[in-house]
Design a protein around this motif. Structure first.
Motif, PDB file in Angstrom:
ATOM      1  N   LEU A  67       0.819  -1.213   0.000  1.00 51.07           N
ATOM      2  CA  LEU A  67       0.000   0.000   0.000  1.00 51.07           C
ATOM      3  C   LEU A  67       0.849   1.258   0.000  1.00 51.07           C
ATOM      4  CD1 LEU A  67      -2.701   1.497   0.204  1.00 51.07           C
ATOM      5  CD2 LEU A  67      -2.630   1.133   2.690  1.00 51.07           C
ATOM      6  N   LEU A  68       1.711   1.423   1.011  1.00 51.05           N
ATOM      7  CA  LEU A  68       2.439   2.681   1.165  1.00 51.05           C
ATOM      8  C   LEU A  68       3.659   2.791   0.248  1.00 51.05           C
ATOM      9  CD1 LEU A  68       2.325   3.197   5.046  1.00 51.05           C
ATOM     10  CD2 LEU A  68       0.757   4.060   3.296  1.00 51.05           C
ATOM     11  N   SER A  69       4.432   1.730   0.114  1.00 49.52           N
ATOM     12  CA  SER A  69       5.652   1.812  -0.700  1.00 49.52           C
ATOM     13  C   SER A  69       5.338   1.866  -2.187  1.00 49.52           C
ATOM     14  CB  SER A  69       6.574   0.620  -0.416  1.00 49.52           C
ATOM     15  OG  SER A  69       7.062   0.644   0.906  1.00 49.52           O
ATOM     16  N   HIS A  70       4.402   1.023  -2.636  1.00 50.89           N
ATOM     17  CA  HIS A  70       4.178   0.868  -4.075  1.00 50.89           C
ATOM     18  C   HIS A  70       2.822   1.389  -4.551  1.00 50.89           C
ATOM     19  CE1 HIS A  70       7.882  -1.338  -4.616  1.00 50.89           C
ATOM     20  NE2 HIS A  70       7.553  -2.171  -3.635  1.00 50.89           N
ATOM     21  N   ARG A  71       1.934   1.713  -3.624  1.00 49.08           N
ATOM     22  CA  ARG A  71       0.609   2.222  -3.989  1.00 49.08           C
ATOM     23  C   ARG A  71      -0.045   1.305  -5.019  1.00 49.08           C
ATOM     24  NH1 ARG A  71      -0.940   5.377   0.104  1.00 49.08           N
ATOM     25  NH2 ARG A  71       0.641   6.956   0.607  1.00 49.08           N
ATOM     26  N   SER A  72      -0.013  -0.007  -4.736  1.00 48.63           N
ATOM     27  CA  SER A  72      -0.578  -0.979  -5.665  1.00 48.63           C
ATOM     28  C   SER A  72      -2.100  -1.088  -5.546  1.00 48.63           C
ATOM     29  CB  SER A  72       0.063  -2.348  -5.450  1.00 48.63           C
ATOM     30  OG  SER A  72      -0.172  -2.815  -4.135  1.00 48.63           O
ATOM     31  N   PHE A  73      -2.686  -0.427  -4.591  1.00 50.66           N
ATOM     32  CA  PHE A  73      -4.136  -0.299  -4.477  1.00 50.66           C
ATOM     33  C   PHE A  73      -4.423   0.920  -3.615  1.00 50.66           C
ATOM     34  CE2 PHE A  73      -2.726  -2.895  -0.970  1.00 50.66           C
ATOM     35  CZ  PHE A  73      -3.503  -2.513   0.122  1.00 50.66           C
ATOM     36  N   GLN A  74      -5.672   1.313  -3.550  1.00 53.92           N
ATOM     37  CA  GLN A  74      -6.060   2.499  -2.792  1.00 53.92           C
ATOM     38  C   GLN A  74      -7.130   2.148  -1.778  1.00 53.92           C
ATOM     39  OE1 GLN A  74      -7.257   5.704  -5.369  1.00 53.92           O
ATOM     40  NE2 GLN A  74      -5.328   5.743  -6.506  1.00 53.92           N
ATOM     41  N   VAL A  75      -7.061   2.781  -0.621  1.00 58.97           N
ATOM     42  CA  VAL A  75      -8.096   2.685   0.402  1.00 58.97           C
ATOM     43  C   VAL A  75      -8.362   4.096   0.913  1.00 58.97           C
ATOM     44  CG1 VAL A  75      -7.494   0.327   1.119  1.00 58.97           C
ATOM     45  CG2 VAL A  75      -6.366   2.279   2.211  1.00 58.97           C
ATOM     46  N   SER A  76      -9.390   4.253   1.717  1.00 60.66           N
ATOM     47  CA  SER A  76      -9.671   5.559   2.297  1.00 60.66           C
ATOM     48  C   SER A  76      -8.553   5.949   3.262  1.00 60.66           C
ATOM     49  CB  SER A  76     -11.008   5.539   3.038  1.00 60.66           C
ATOM     50  OG  SER A  76     -10.917   4.713   4.192  1.00 60.66           O
ATOM     51  N   GLY A  78      -8.725   6.890   6.325  1.00 59.63           N
ATOM     52  CA  GLY A  78      -8.908   6.271   7.631  1.00 59.63           C
ATOM     53  C   GLY A  78      -8.421   4.842   7.666  1.00 59.63           C
ATOM     54  N   VAL A  79      -8.758   4.068   6.642  1.00 58.48           N
ATOM     55  CA  VAL A  79      -8.301   2.677   6.568  1.00 58.48           C
ATOM     56  C   VAL A  79      -6.784   2.628   6.412  1.00 58.48           C
ATOM     57  CG1 VAL A  79      -8.399   0.554   5.200  1.00 58.48           C
ATOM     58  CG2 VAL A  79     -10.493   1.838   5.662  1.00 58.48           C
ATOM     59  N   GLU A  80      -6.238   3.525   5.588  1.00 57.49           N
ATOM     60  CA  GLU A  80      -4.789   3.570   5.396  1.00 57.49           C
ATOM     61  C   GLU A  80      -4.073   3.856   6.707  1.00 57.49           C
ATOM     62  OE1 GLU A  80      -1.740   6.724   3.420  1.00 57.49           O
ATOM     63  OE2 GLU A  80      -3.230   5.885   2.041  1.00 57.49           O
ATOM     64  N   TYR A  81      -4.564   4.827   7.456  1.00 60.41           N
ATOM     65  CA  TYR A  81      -3.931   5.165   8.734  1.00 60.41           C
ATOM     66  C   TYR A  81      -4.006   4.005   9.725  1.00 60.41           C
ATOM     67  CZ  TYR A  81      -3.280  10.143   7.609  1.00 60.41           C
ATOM     68  OH  TYR A  81      -2.861  11.337   7.061  1.00 60.41           O
ATOM     69  N   ALA A  82      -5.135   3.301   9.737  1.00 57.78           N
ATOM     70  CA  ALA A  82      -5.285   2.165  10.655  1.00 57.78           C
ATOM     71  C   ALA A  82      -4.300   1.058  10.301  1.00 57.78           C
ATOM     72  CB  ALA A  82      -6.719   1.638  10.601  1.00 57.78           C
ATOM     73  N   ILE A  83      -4.157   0.769   9.004  1.00 58.28           N
ATOM     74  CA  ILE A  83      -3.220  -0.277   8.574  1.00 58.28           C
ATOM     75  C   ILE A  83      -1.783   0.133   8.872  1.00 58.28           C
ATOM     76  CG2 ILE A  83      -2.312  -1.505   6.563  1.00 58.28           C
ATOM     77  CD1 ILE A  83      -5.132  -1.379   5.364  1.00 58.28           C
ATOM     78  N   ALA A  84      -1.462   1.415   8.664  1.00 58.30           N
ATOM     79  CA  ALA A  84      -0.111   1.898   8.961  1.00 58.30           C
ATOM     80  C   ALA A  84       0.185   1.796  10.451  1.00 58.30           C
ATOM     81  CB  ALA A  84       0.043   3.339   8.493  1.00 58.30           C
ATOM     82  N   PHE A  85      -0.811   2.020  11.292  1.00 61.70           N
ATOM     83  CA  PHE A  85      -0.629   1.882  12.740  1.00 61.70           C
ATOM     84  C   PHE A  85      -0.286   0.438  13.090  1.00 61.70           C
ATOM     85  CE2 PHE A  85      -2.068   1.272  17.103  1.00 61.70           C
ATOM     86  CZ  PHE A  85      -1.530   2.388  17.741  1.00 61.70           C
TER      87      PHE A  85
END
Length: 279
Positions: A67-76, A78-85
């Motif tokens: 998700l973060l390094s390659h941006r191979s898909f997109q999420v909202s 809020g979901v991105e922040y939760a996964i990064a946590f």
């Protein structure tokens, strides 16, 4: 890959010096993990397996990497922040450090000076010695943040990058409240050590052993047993050939557990613009 825990050690020319801070930190975790037989319980073992998957597959492989390094898909957001946590809880560094280093790895794969964990320096360098002999261009914030400007612009990611290690304190307190020292030993120390080495094998073993499906301009290889312990990241030749693809396993036998989670997010309408392999 694993993380910036302290500032990099001083360097003499192009030769980094041993960071005793990093040596003591990782040695302590490995030593405490060896207490596992004296604190064994089946529930603690189950906790270890669950957290290894949650922090490893969801936090690191799906979150930090695809998700973060390659941006191979997109999420909202809020979901991105939760996964990064969740990724920060894995104790493999903050998101800006991890993403910045990984993007340097792809930009200069196996270059002996520009790849943070170049396989050209040998198996043990790419596996873990690059952390014990940290170089400033990979461990100083002012340098590695240039490779992750999309994250560095966001206060949330700057906060996670700075304080990720402190998240182990509330996690440890929660685990102690739920299961005592058994949960702490298995949920913090054994989990961290096993997850570190699982991730490090992608840097080391998959640039040394395995088969190649594509003629990538590096030594990346597909290695089945690394894919087992990293939830699909061991199909490394596939990944280096198509780094922005969300799916790492291309053939039917190349099991990619992390891809199953991405598919689930897509089915639930939480993930979109999922990049697929070419036909």
């Amino acid at each position: 890959m694993t993380a910036k825990f302290m500032a990099s050690a001083p360097e003499t020319g192009n030769s980094p010096r041993l960071s005793w801070t990093n040596v003591v930190f990782f040695t302590t975790f490995h030593a405490l993990a060896l207490l596992a037989p004296w604190f064994f319980s089946w529930t603690a073992l189950g906790l270890l397996v669950f957290l290894h998957w949650l922090f490893g597959s969801i936090g690191i492989c799906l979150g930090y990497h695809r998700l973060l390094s390659h941006r191979s898909f997109q999420v909202s957001k809020g979901v991105e922040y939760a996964i990064a946590f969740i990724g920060a809880l894995a104790l493999q560094g903050g998101p800006i450090f991890w993403v910045g280093g990984h993007r340097q790895h792809h930009a200069h794969t196996e270059d002996i000076d520009l790849d943070p964990y170049s396989a050209q320096r040998g198996f043990w360098w790419s596996h873990m010695l690059w952390i014990f002999y940290p170089r400033s261009q990979f461990f100083d914030y002012d340098t590695y943040q240039k490779y992750a400007p999309d994250l560095a612009r966001q206060p949330y990611y700057r906060w996670l990058d700075r304080y990720f290690i402190l998240l182990q304190i509330p996690l440890g307190l929660l685990l102690y409240a739920l299961g005592g020292w058994s949960f702490v030993i298995y949920g913090i120390f054994v989990r961290a050590v096993l997850l570190w080495h699982s991730t490090w094998f992608v840097n080391s073993a998959t640039h040394k052993w395995g088969y190649r499906s594509f003629n990538a301009n590096d030594g990346s290889r597909n290695l089945w047993w690394v894919s087992i312990v990293t939830y699909g990241e061991g199909w490394h030749n596939n990944h280096h050939t198509y780094p922005h693809v969300a799916k790492a396993g291309f053939s039917w036998w190349e099991v990619d557990v992390t891809w199953w989670s991405i598919k689930a997010l897509k089915t639930l309408g939480l993930a979109k613009k999922v990049v697929m392999p070419p036909s």
